[in-house]
Design a protein around this motif. Structure first.
Motif, mmCIF file in Angstrom:
data_model
loop_
_atom_site.group_PDB
_atom_site.id
_atom_site.type_symbol
_atom_site.label_atom_id
_atom_site.label_comp_id
_atom_site.label_asym_id
_atom_site.label_seq_id
_atom_site.Cartn_x
_atom_site.Cartn_y
_atom_site.Cartn_z
ATOM 1 N N ARG A 260 0.835 -1.200 0.000
ATOM 2 C CA ARG A 260 0.000 0.000 0.000
ATOM 3 C C ARG A 260 0.868 1.246 0.000
ATOM 4 N NH1 ARG A 260 -2.082 3.159 4.165
ATOM 5 N NH2 ARG A 260 -1.175 1.703 5.682
ATOM 6 N N TRP A 275 -7.623 4.842 3.561
ATOM 7 C CA TRP A 275 -8.168 3.723 4.317
ATOM 8 C C TRP A 275 -9.440 3.142 3.718
ATOM 9 C CZ3 TRP A 275 -4.937 1.501 7.292
ATOM 10 C CH2 TRP A 275 -3.909 2.240 7.887
ATOM 11 N N VAL A 447 -4.486 -3.937 2.801
ATOM 12 C CA VAL A 447 -4.793 -3.539 4.181
ATOM 13 C C VAL A 447 -5.091 -4.736 5.075
ATOM 14 C CG1 VAL A 447 -5.617 -1.270 3.495
ATOM 15 C CG2 VAL A 447 -7.231 -3.186 3.581
ATOM 16 N N GLY A 451 -8.798 -5.076 7.610
ATOM 17 C CA GLY A 451 -8.992 -3.792 6.951
ATOM 18 C C GLY A 451 -10.022 -3.883 5.837
#
Length: 465
Positions: A260, A275, A447, A451
């Protein structure tokens, strides 16, 4: 009128043959080729082609002038001179300036043009007139031959003779937006000893900004401002052939983005993007939304966060944007490599964007990590826009090229879509992220599983609300 031999006729100009045919009363002689016209004149005279006892004054004058014009040249030069009479061939057209090409084109068309009927006069007058015309053409050909000789003496572009290569240079490559560049001998500042590199050499050797190169140099020609690199001998201490002969970029194996790209910024829009619509090295990202949804502003904030990361080579491409937006971008730390406003033609925008993407491809092929921010893909043909996005990839055990571009709607093939809502932006609700329309493919690789679950729950809550 005296009988003219076939050999005398064949050595005469087409204009003289037309005059002779006119005096003989031949019908349709202007439509005949020279050989057919000579045969028709011989037949009309009642001759069999043998040498007659008497020869017309025009033929004598013509032969004398031809002999005088060629007396100062060797026999092996004559074919080259005859080829120049028709425009000097196509092979040199690319080496001439536009003015010279026009002259050559006019000369090439001249034999096919229908000339006005010449005035009648004595054979001697016709011969003198033909001599003057051929003398003028001879002087033009001599001048062209001298000019070509000067050019040939400068032909050091392809590793020519050692006389054209007067020194060697070593330095750092700096690329220009048009695809060419310079070898900076005292980087990063320019100096009088810097050397120009053509765009063809940049592409052939797959050079990228920061490469250390060396090679021979030739002096600038009359129409050039800088000395030029004849060829690239070494790249980063290795032979240029070894560096350039790697696997083609499109043949390199790629995979999903797994690392990421952190934005690390307190800005609410960037935090929401990081996010809720994450992207990584090698992602194809489209920032979508209607007019005044804040696409350009989001990209500008993103550029500031990405430019601070030393392991990324970040570049900004502006194509088809408002003039005021170009000014805004120039106030930032990261300066655009391409600046094209609204009035630029779509094809020109597409070419400029693809040149910048080609540079990013070379960085990724060498193992580096490039990020290209493009504002915008809206005004170029859809096929070009998809090809631009398709260049982004995460190369297995290699580098990566990430492309983030603004566009009105997804083009297809994106791995991340960041959708912005014009209504939320107008109401001042920041971040103006349209979460249901946004998304990331294989978000868990970026993530983690938890996530990805959190992103799904946020999307579900946005849909329910």
């Amino acid at each position: 009128m005296s009988v003219i031999s076939r050999s005398a006729l064949e050595s005469s100009t087409l204009a003289d043959l037309h005059e002779i045919a006119s005096e003989l009363g031949l019908d349709g002689f202007r439509r005949l080729r020279k050989g057919d016209l000579v045969a028709a004149i011989v037949e009309r005279q009642g001759a069999n082609g043998d040498e007659p006892d008497t020869v017309d004054d025009a033929a004598v004058a013509t032969a004398d002038v031809d002999a005088g014009a060629d007396s100062d040249t060797d026999a092996d030069e004559k074919p080259a001179r005859r080829s120049r009479r028709g425009g000097r061939g196509r092979g040199r057209a690319r080496d001439r300036d536009p003015g010279e090409i026009e002259v050559g084109a006019e000369e090439a068309e001249a034999p096919a043009a229908e000339a006005p009927a010449p005035s009648r006069g004595s054979g001697r007058e016709r011969g003198e007139r033909g001599g003057r015309e051929r003398g003028g053409r001879g002087r033009d050909r001599d001048r062209d031959r001298d000019r070509d000789a000067d050019r040939d003496s400068d032909s050091g572009d392809h590793g020519g003779s050692g006389s054209a290569e007067d020194r060697l240079v070593a330095g750092t490559v700096e690329l220009l937006p048009n695809g060419s560049g310079f070898v900076r001998v005292s980087p990063p500042e320019p100096s009088d000893d810097d050397v120009y590199i053509s765009g063809a050499q940049v592409r052939r050797c797959e050079l990228v900004a920061g490469d250390e190169v060396s090679g021979p140099v030739r002096a600038p020609r009359r129409s050039e401002r800088y000395p030029s690199l004849v060829r690239v001998d070494t790249i980063n201490g290795r032979a240029a052939d070894e560096v350039a002969e790697g696997t083609k970029y499109d043949d390199l194996t790629c995979g999903w983005a797994t690392e990421r790209i952190a934005l690390d910024d307190a800005d609410p829009t960037l935090k929401a993007i990081e996010w809720l619509t994450p992207f990584g090295r090698g992602s194809r990202v489209a920032v979508t939304g209607g007019a005044r949804a804040g696409k350009t502003e989001a990209l500008r904030r993103m550029s500031a966060a990405l430019g601070a990361q030393k392991d990324l080579e970040v570049s900004v491409v502006l194509a088809g944007v408002r003039p005021e937006e170009i000014g805004d971008w120039k106030l930032g730390e990261l300066q655009p490599v391409v600046e094209l406003g609204l009035s630029t033609a779509p094809d020109a925008q597409a070419q400029a964007i693809e040149r910048a993407v080609e540079t990013g491809r070379r960085v990724a092929a060498r193992g580096g990590h490039a990020v290209i921010l493009i504002d915008t893909l809206e005004h170029i043909p859809a096929a070009h826009a998809r090809r631009v996005l398709a260049a982004a990839r995460n190369i297995i055990d290699g580098g990566s090229l990430t492309i983030v571009a603004t566009v009105a709607a997804p083009l297809g093939g994106e791995t991340t879509v960041i959708a912005l809502d014009a209504g939320l932006a107008a109401a001042g609700r920041i971040p103006a992220l349209d979460l249901p329309a946004s998304g990331t493919l294989r978000a868990e690789l970026l993530v983690g599983a938890k996530g990805a679950e959190a992103i799904a729950e946020a999307r579900a809550a946005a849909l329910a609300g």
